[in-house]
Design an enzyme around this catalytic site. Structure first.
Site, PDB file in Angstrom:
ATOM      1  N   ARG A  21      -3.316  -0.993  -1.569  1.00  0.00           N
ATOM      2  CA  ARG A  21      -2.106  -1.608  -1.049  1.00  0.00           C
ATOM      3  C   ARG A  21      -2.461  -2.502   0.126  1.00  0.00           C
ATOM      4  NH1 ARG A  21       1.803   2.026  -0.953  1.00  0.00           N
ATOM      5  NH2 ARG A  21       3.090   1.112   0.636  1.00  0.00           N
TER       6      ARG A  21
ATOM      7  N   GLU B 204      11.611   0.250  -6.444  1.00  0.00           N
ATOM      8  CA  GLU B 204      12.742   1.161  -6.314  1.00  0.00           C
ATOM      9  C   GLU B 204      13.764   0.440  -5.435  1.00  0.00           C
ATOM     10  OE1 GLU B 204      11.935   5.001  -4.558  1.00  0.00           O
ATOM     11  OE2 GLU B 204      14.054   5.551  -4.691  1.00  0.00           O
TER      12      GLU B 204
ATOM     13  N   LYS C 252       9.129   1.214   3.651  1.00  0.00           N
ATOM     14  CA  LYS C 252      10.563   0.944   3.576  1.00  0.00           C
ATOM     15  C   LYS C 252      11.360   1.932   4.418  1.00  0.00           C
ATOM     16  CE  LYS C 252      10.582   0.353  -1.006  1.00  0.00           C
ATOM     17  NZ  LYS C 252      11.116   0.212  -2.379  1.00  0.00           N
TER      18      LYS C 252
HETATM   19  P1  ATP Z   1       7.491   2.482   0.353  1.00  0.00           P
HETATM   20  O1  ATP Z   1       6.339   3.443   0.260  1.00  0.00           O
HETATM   21  O2  ATP Z   1       7.495   1.620   1.550  1.00  0.00           O
HETATM   22  O3  ATP Z   1       8.822   3.098   0.055  1.00  0.00           O
HETATM   23  P2  ATP Z   1       7.016   1.836  -2.322  1.00  0.00           P
HETATM   24  O4  ATP Z   1       5.613   1.566  -2.652  1.00  0.00           O
HETATM   25  O5  ATP Z   1       7.523   3.182  -2.677  1.00  0.00           O
HETATM   26  O6  ATP Z   1       7.254   1.467  -0.820  1.00  0.00           O
HETATM   27  P3  ATP Z   1       8.289   0.561  -4.499  1.00  0.00           P
HETATM   28  O7  ATP Z   1       9.589  -0.120  -4.545  1.00  0.00           O
HETATM   29  O8  ATP Z   1       8.108   1.794  -5.280  1.00  0.00           O
HETATM   30  O9  ATP Z   1       7.989   0.786  -2.970  1.00  0.00           O
HETATM   31  O10 ATP Z   1       7.141  -0.482  -4.837  1.00  0.00           O
HETATM   32  C1  ATP Z   1       7.135  -1.293  -5.977  1.00  0.00           C
HETATM   33  C2  ATP Z   1       5.727  -1.714  -6.275  1.00  0.00           C
HETATM   34  O11 ATP Z   1       5.155  -2.383  -5.160  1.00  0.00           O
HETATM   35  C3  ATP Z   1       4.860  -0.514  -6.566  1.00  0.00           C
HETATM   36  O12 ATP Z   1       4.102  -0.792  -7.735  1.00  0.00           O
HETATM   37  C4  ATP Z   1       3.993  -0.382  -5.369  1.00  0.00           C
HETATM   38  O13 ATP Z   1       2.747   0.131  -5.712  1.00  0.00           O
HETATM   39  C5  ATP Z   1       3.906  -1.831  -4.854  1.00  0.00           C
HETATM   40  N1  ATP Z   1       3.683  -1.847  -3.408  1.00  0.00           N
HETATM   41  C6  ATP Z   1       4.423  -1.239  -2.459  1.00  0.00           C
HETATM   42  N2  ATP Z   1       3.887  -1.408  -1.236  1.00  0.00           N
HETATM   43  C7  ATP Z   1       2.776  -2.169  -1.411  1.00  0.00           C
HETATM   44  C8  ATP Z   1       1.773  -2.682  -0.526  1.00  0.00           C
HETATM   45  N3  ATP Z   1       1.815  -2.472   0.782  1.00  0.00           N
HETATM   46  N4  ATP Z   1       0.767  -3.413  -1.071  1.00  0.00           N
HETATM   47  C9  ATP Z   1       0.731  -3.645  -2.388  1.00  0.00           C
HETATM   48  N5  ATP Z   1       1.634  -3.189  -3.266  1.00  0.00           N
HETATM   49  C10 ATP Z   1       2.646  -2.451  -2.798  1.00  0.00           C
HETATM   50 MG    MG Z   2       7.492   3.887  -4.734  1.00  0.00          MG
END
Ligand code: ATP
Ligand code: MG
Length: 566
Positions: free
Chosen positions: A264, A38, A274
């Site tokens: 994760r 995102e 984020k």
């Molecule tokens: P946040 O929760 O910090 O906003 P997010 O997971 O919502 O992060 P996205 O941009 O939706 O952020 O993430 C894109 C991809 O990266 C998703 O498939 C998510 O599962 C993966 N991802 C995000 N954080 C991690 C992590 N700490 N370890 C592994 N994969 C991750």
């Molecule tokens: Mg997300």
């Protein structure tokens, strides 16, 4: 052993096993994955794990990986983030080719599918407020309550949904919900919201829309449109999988993707949210998204971590289905291993004291050959100027040394790396009693760092010719959070910010070869650590970041049995 046995160990994990079986058993002809960020912030090391997994699988199995922006919330998304994400994925070494997509490209199709659900009695426009919807949702132990609008005729919902689209209603006044099961044990199945009204400008679709689909209604269908075979996401989406499947089962989608979840990445002393990272930036706790203390890809790059080290780390931690916290020292270990192999060695004196070689002719300069990387002969040598006045590290000298101090002290001979042996004969101090200069002599017979009579000083030190050295500022970084598990329990994340996470040291010296060093090239300052020019560095005002010390504290944790390999 048969001839087919591969000699190199092939990495495997439960996701790769699933992909391999699907290809072997003919469920898919080719594997198609996607990385779906995102664009509401910069990518971090957790995303790197997901990127390495998705692009890695596509490469290993001869398939492809799409980069898809999950841009369904215009309030939080920005073009700056889109640009940074593309740059970071590329820098990590991955290529999506022509397969760059945006969920917003599918808005029209998603809208049609929402209409399809309404027509089939599987979605309805709800007029409860957000608070009321929450109250109706129930809990893990109590079923939810049906909305009074749930059984309204499809034509009515259709009419309202059309008018939601044309902008007749205010934010929050209506939503479109799936009609699934308010009594489901899975809260995600209790008539989830599919569309909300948001009168907001979208970075890509502008003001074409004032209703936007939710993550749940967007993700699986986008996968289906793109022909994704394996939709790999993190464990928090496990409870969303039944809903993911419900949409795929109830819509005329062109393909049948499946969702798989992995754990994760969590790292000690690090926050990978984020939302929190954004607060660190907007609250002025750091220099920006790319501050070298940030766990963002751009921060790690600015700090001098090579992409290869990040990829190696992703390989080391593997992919599992149970959550764990990895020691940040293990990450540093992976990066340090790459740097030890690849980084060019350079001389720098961070806390200088002047040395005058009394028997070296005034005004004379000679160049000595210094190896660029003892780990890699092909890196060659460079010519470093030597002259009568030198800088050495202040703590490489002691006037009154304890027994085990073998570096420079009065009457003691040491080797200056690749140059000469020198012996200290005198110490000059200022009025405050501080040492300002060391008087030494050199042995001209020891050029290159070896004596014809075979004598060997106990210490070899780095040095710089004072008239040739360039001054520089050096920034040292420590964990951004003092707490190993910031924000755990009731603790306030922002209170555990390490006040000493950045230390700036002026008055340092580096060798001439670093004048033009490009940002992103990390070198080893001999005996001091790994350093890289900062983005703030200019030819007139050199600034270096310390990427890592030379000391591998993960090895120590490992020896103590404290390391944590998931
Ligand atoms: P946040 O929760 O910090 O906003 P997010 O997971 O919502 O992060 P996205 O941009 O939706 O952020 O993430 C894109 C991809 O990266 C998703 O498939 C998510 O599962 C993966 N991802 C995000 N954080 C991690 C992590 N700490 N370890 C592994 N994969 C991750
Ligand atoms: Mg997300």
């Amino acid at each position: 052993m048969s001839n087919d046995t591969p000699s190199a160990p092939v990495r495997t994990d439960f996701v790769r096993d699933i992909v391999a079986a699907d290809l072997r058993e003919g469920r898919h002809e080719t594997v198609v994955t996607r990385f779906p960020p995102e664009p509401n912030g910069y990518l971090h090391i957790g995303h790197a794990k997901s990127i390495c997994l998705n692009f890695g699988i596509a490469a290993e199995f001869g398939g492809r990986c799409h980069l898809r922006f999950d841009d369904t919330n215009p309030v939080k998304e920005e073009q700056e983030y889109i640009d940074s994400i593309e740059a970071d994925v590329r820098w990590l070494g991955f290529d999506w080719g022509e397969h760059l997509y945006y969920a917003s490209d599918y808005f029209e199709q998603l809208y049609e599918w929402a209409v399809y659900l309404i027509e089939n009695g599987k979605a309805y426009v709800d007029e409860l407020s957000a608070d009321e919807i929450r109250e109706h949702r129930g809990t893990l132990t109590e079923p939810g309550k049906e909305s009074p609008w749930r059984d309204r005729p499809a034509e009515e919902s259709l009419d309202l949904f059309t008018r939601m689209r044309t902008g007749e209603f205010e934010n929050g006044s209506r939503v479109l919900r799936a009609r699934v099961d308010m009594a489901s044990g899975n809260i995600n199945m209790r008539d989830p919201v599919l569309y909300r009204i948001m009168h907001a400008e979208h970075p890509r679709t502008g003001d074409a829309w004032c209703i936007y689909p939710t993550y749940d209604f967007t993700h699986g269908q986008s996968d289906a449109i793109e022909g994704i075979t394996h939709s790999i996401c993190t464990l928090e989406f496990e409870n969303h999988r039944p809903l993911y499947d419900w949409f795929i089962d109830n819509l005329p989608v062109p393909s049948r993707p499946r969702q798989y979840e992995f754990a994760r990445l969590n790292l000690t002393h690090t926050v990978l949210s984020k939302r929190v990272l954004l607060k660190l930036v907007t609250g002025g706790y750091v220099r920006g998204w790319d501050d070298p203390r940030m766990p963002t890809i751009s921060g790690l790059r600015r700090r001098g971590f090579p992409a290869e080290g990040i990829r190696d780390f992703a390989g080391m931690i593997g992919v599992a289905r149970s959550d764990s916290v990895v020691e940040v020292e293990m990450f540093e270990h992976a990066v340090r291993s790459v740097l030890n192999r690849t980084a060019l060695r350079r001389f720098a004196v961070l806390n200088p004291v002047k040395v005058v070689i009394e028997n070296y002719p005034e005004g004379e300069v000679e160049y000595v050959e210094v190896p660029n990387n003892p780990e890699d002969e092909s890196a060659g040598t460079r010519a470093v100027p030597f002259s009568r006045e030198l800088w050495i590290e202040r703590d490489d000298f002691m006037e009154d040394p304890p027994k085990k101090f073998f570096r420079l002290s009065p009457g003691r001979e040491v080797r200056l790396r690749s140059a000469y042996f020198v012996t200290c004969h005198g110490v000059i101090k200022n009025d405050l009693g501080e040492i300002v200069e060391l008087r030494c002599t050199y042995d001209p017979e020891t050029r290159g760092g070896a004596a014809p009579d075979g004598r060997r000083p106990k210490a070899t030190m780095h040095w710089l010719s004072a008239p040739h050295a360039l001054s520089a500022e050096v920034r040292f970084h420590d964990h951004l959070f003092s707490d190993a598990y910031p924000g755990s329990g009731d603790s306030d994340i922002f209170e555990s910010i390490n006040p000493d996470s950045e230390t700036v040291l002026g008055g340092c010296f580096v060798e001439e070869a670093l004048r033009e060093a490009p940002a992103g090239e990390t070198v080893q300052f001999e005996r001091l650590g790994y350093f890289t020019p900062d983005l703030d560095s200019t030819a007139e005002n050199l600034v270096f970041n310390r990427a890592l010390t030379l000391k591998d504290s993960w090895a120590k944790l490992q020896a103590q049995g404290r390391h944590n390999v998931p």
